[in-house]
Write an enzyme that holds these catalytic residues in place. Structure first.
Site, PDB file in Angstrom:
ATOM      1  N   PHE A  12       0.832  -1.213   0.000  1.00  0.00           N
ATOM      2  CA  PHE A  12       0.000   0.000   0.000  1.00  0.00           C
ATOM      3  C   PHE A  12       0.870   1.269   0.000  1.00  0.00           C
ATOM      4  CE2 PHE A  12      -2.383   2.651   3.362  1.00  0.00           C
ATOM      5  CZ  PHE A  12      -3.027   3.432   2.424  1.00  0.00           C
ATOM      6  N   VAL A  13       1.590   1.506   1.077  1.00  0.00           N
ATOM      7  CA  VAL A  13       2.400   2.730   1.184  1.00  0.00           C
ATOM      8  C   VAL A  13       3.577   2.687   0.202  1.00  0.00           C
ATOM      9  CG1 VAL A  13       3.821   4.150   2.730  1.00  0.00           C
ATOM     10  CG2 VAL A  13       1.764   3.040   3.623  1.00  0.00           C
ATOM     11  N   GLY A  67       1.399  -7.675  -0.337  1.00  0.00           N
ATOM     12  CA  GLY A  67       1.376  -6.714  -1.438  1.00  0.00           C
ATOM     13  C   GLY A  67       0.896  -7.379  -2.714  1.00  0.00           C
ATOM     14  N   ASN A 126      19.325  -7.453   7.561  1.00  0.00           N
ATOM     15  CA  ASN A 126      19.745  -7.686   6.167  1.00  0.00           C
ATOM     16  C   ASN A 126      19.744  -6.392   5.352  1.00  0.00           C
ATOM     17  OD1 ASN A 126      20.221 -10.398   6.461  1.00  0.00           O
ATOM     18  ND2 ASN A 126      18.177 -11.024   5.814  1.00  0.00           N
ATOM     19  N   LYS A 145      24.987  -0.706   4.519  1.00  0.00           N
ATOM     20  CA  LYS A 145      26.385  -0.588   4.989  1.00  0.00           C
ATOM     21  C   LYS A 145      27.349  -0.905   3.852  1.00  0.00           C
ATOM     22  CE  LYS A 145      29.410  -2.794   8.414  1.00  0.00           C
ATOM     23  NZ  LYS A 145      29.869  -4.131   8.039  1.00  0.00           N
ATOM     24  N   TYR A 153       4.746  -8.003  16.012  1.00  0.00           N
ATOM     25  CA  TYR A 153       4.832  -6.777  15.207  1.00  0.00           C
ATOM     26  C   TYR A 153       5.483  -5.658  16.018  1.00  0.00           C
ATOM     27  CZ  TYR A 153       3.258  -2.904  12.187  1.00  0.00           C
ATOM     28  OH  TYR A 153       3.193  -1.800  11.359  1.00  0.00           O
TER      29      TYR A 153
END
Ligand SMILES: NC(=O)c1ccc[n+]([C@@H]2O[C@H](COP(=O)([O-])OP(=O)(O)OC[C@H]3O[C@@H](n4cnc5c(N)ncnc54)[C@H](O)[C@@H]3O)[C@@H](O)[C@H]2O)c1
Length: 312
Positions: free
Chosen positions: A11-12, A36, A99, A105, A145
Site C-alpha cells: 500500500f504505502v 502486497g 539484512n 552498509k 509486530y
C-alpha cells in the site's frame, strides 16, 4: 539515485515508488508479495528505471549495482495480516532489518526505516511525541509486530552508531486510502466495505477508543519530506486529529448513504485505547503537516473501494 524499496508493492510502498520514479530515480523493489500485489506496481513493470525482485527480506540480499538509498518497508502491517503471518512479521522486522542495514552498509547508502505508532503500545500519555518510550506487552498477541519494530529501531540506531550509517526512522500512524487491501481487517476499509454492502458495521469494544487517520498522500508526503531532509532522526508522521471509532463508523454510514447498522463485539486484547501523534517535530524540522481532512480522504477512499467492489 538508485533506491531500494522493500515492501514496494504494498500500500504505502507503491506510492513511494510512484513519487520517486516521477522524480527520476531508479527503483529496485524487493517484496515477497505476502500482503502486497504486483497490481499496485504494474504501471512501472516496463519502465527501464524499475526492477522488481520477488524476495523475502529474511533471506540475504545481494545487489550488484550501486545503491544510494534503502527504504525498509517490508512487513505485514495490519493486525489481521501479522496474526496470520506471525513468524514472517517477526523476521521481517528483525532479520529483515539487519539484512537491509547490511545492504546499506555495504553500499554506503542512506537508510530509512518504516517504524510504527505501535512502538508506543497502549500509550499512557497522549498525544505521543518521539521522546515517549511506549507501553508495550513484550509477549502479547501483537508483540511479533510491535517488538519486531522496536528491535528494528534498536538495530538502526546501533548500526548508525557503530558504522556511521546515515539513518532515519519514520513512525507511521494509521494511514488509509486507495490501494489498501480490502480484506485485511483495518478499520477504515472494514467499515467502508460493510457500509457499501449494507452489512452490519462491526465495532470492537464500545467505539470510544480513539484513532487518528492520515490520508496516504499526506503520509507519503511526510516520508518523502524526511527522506529529502538533512535530519537523521526519528519522526512521527500521521494526522493528529483524533476521532472515536464510533464517530468514524457514523461518518462512513453518512458518506455512503448506507442502511448499515452498527453492532458491537468484544475488544481484542492489547488493542490500544487511544492513538494521537504529536507531530510538532515534523512541522518544525521537516516543514510538513497533513493537509487532507478525514471527510475528503474518506470520499476518495470510498470511490476507490466502490470501483474495486464492482470489479470483483
Ligand atoms: N499503513 C499504515 O497505517 C502503517 C502504519 C504504521 C506503519 N506502517 C509500516 O509501513 C510499512 C508498509 O505498510 P503498508 O500499510 O503499506 O502494508 P502492506 O502490507 O500493504 O505492505 C507491506 C509490503 O511488504 C511486503 N512484505 C511483507 N513481508 C515481507 C517479507 N518478509 N519480505 C519481503 N516483503 C515483505 C508485502 O508483500 C507488502 O507488499 C510496513 O513496514 C508497516 O509496518 C504502516
Amino acid at each position: 539515485m538508485n533506491i531500494v524499496i522493500t515492501g514496494g508493492s504494498g500500500f504505502v510502498g507503491s506510492y513511494l515508488c510512484e513519487n520517486l520514479i516521477n522524480d527520476g530515480h531508479k527503483i529496485v523493489v524487493i517484496d515477497n508479495l505476502l500482503t502486497g500485489s504486483t497490481e499496485n506496481i504494474k504501471q512501472f513493470m516496463d519502465n527501464e528505471n524499475f526492477i522488481f525482485m520477488e524476495h523475502d527480506v529474511q533471506n540475504h540480499i545481494e545487489i550488484e549495482d550501486e545503491v544510494d538509498y534503502v527504504l525498509h518497508f517490508a512487513s505485514a502491517a495490519s493486525p489481521k495480516a501479522y496474526t496470520e503471518h506471525p513468524v514472517n512479521t517477526l523476521k521481517a522486522g528483525s532479520v529483515g532489518t539487519i539484512n537491509t542495514l547490511g545492504l546499506a552498509k555495504k553500499h554506503k547508502a542512506e537508510y530509512l526505516l518504516a517504524s510504527t505508532s505501535e512502538v508506543y503500545g497502549d500509550p499512557l500519555v497522549s498525544p505521543q511525541n518521539e521522546e515517549y518510550w511506549g507501553n508495550v506487552n513484550p509477549n502479547g498477541e501483537r508483540s511479533m509486530y510491535d517488538e519486531a519494530k522496536r528491535f528494528a529501531e534498536a538495530a538502526v540506531a546501533t548500526y548508525a552508531r557503530s558504522y556511521n550509517l546515515r539513518t532515519k526512522i519514520v513512525r507511521i500512524f494509521n494511514t488509509y486510502g486507495p490501494r489498501m487491501q480490502l480484506n485485511d481487517g483495518r478499520v477504515v476499509t472494514n467499515f467502508i466495505v460493510q457500509a457499501l454492502k449494507d452489512e452490519d458495521i462491526t465495532i470492537y469494544g464500545d467505539g470510544s477508543q480513539t484513532r487518528s487517520f492520515s490520508f496516504v498522500e499526506d503520509t507519503v508526503d511526510g516520508i518523502l519530506s524526511l527522506m529529502r531532509s538533512n535530519e537523521y532522526d526519528v519522526f512521527n508522521i500521521g494526522n493528529p486529529n483524533e476521532f472515536k471509532v464510533l464517530t468514524l463508523a457514523e461518518k462512513i454510514i453518512k458518506l455512503t448513504n448506507s442502511n448499515s447498522k452498527i453492532i458491537f463485539k468484544p475488544l481484542p486484547s492489547d488493542d490500544p485505547k487511544q492513538r494521537k501523534p504529536d507531530i510538532t517535530k515534523a512541522i518544525n524540522k521537516l516543514n510538513w503537516e497533513p493537509r487532507i481532512n478525514l471527510d475528503d480522504g474518506l470520499k476518495i477512499t470510498i470511490d476507490w473501494i466502490n470501483k474495486e467492489l464492482i470489479r470483483e
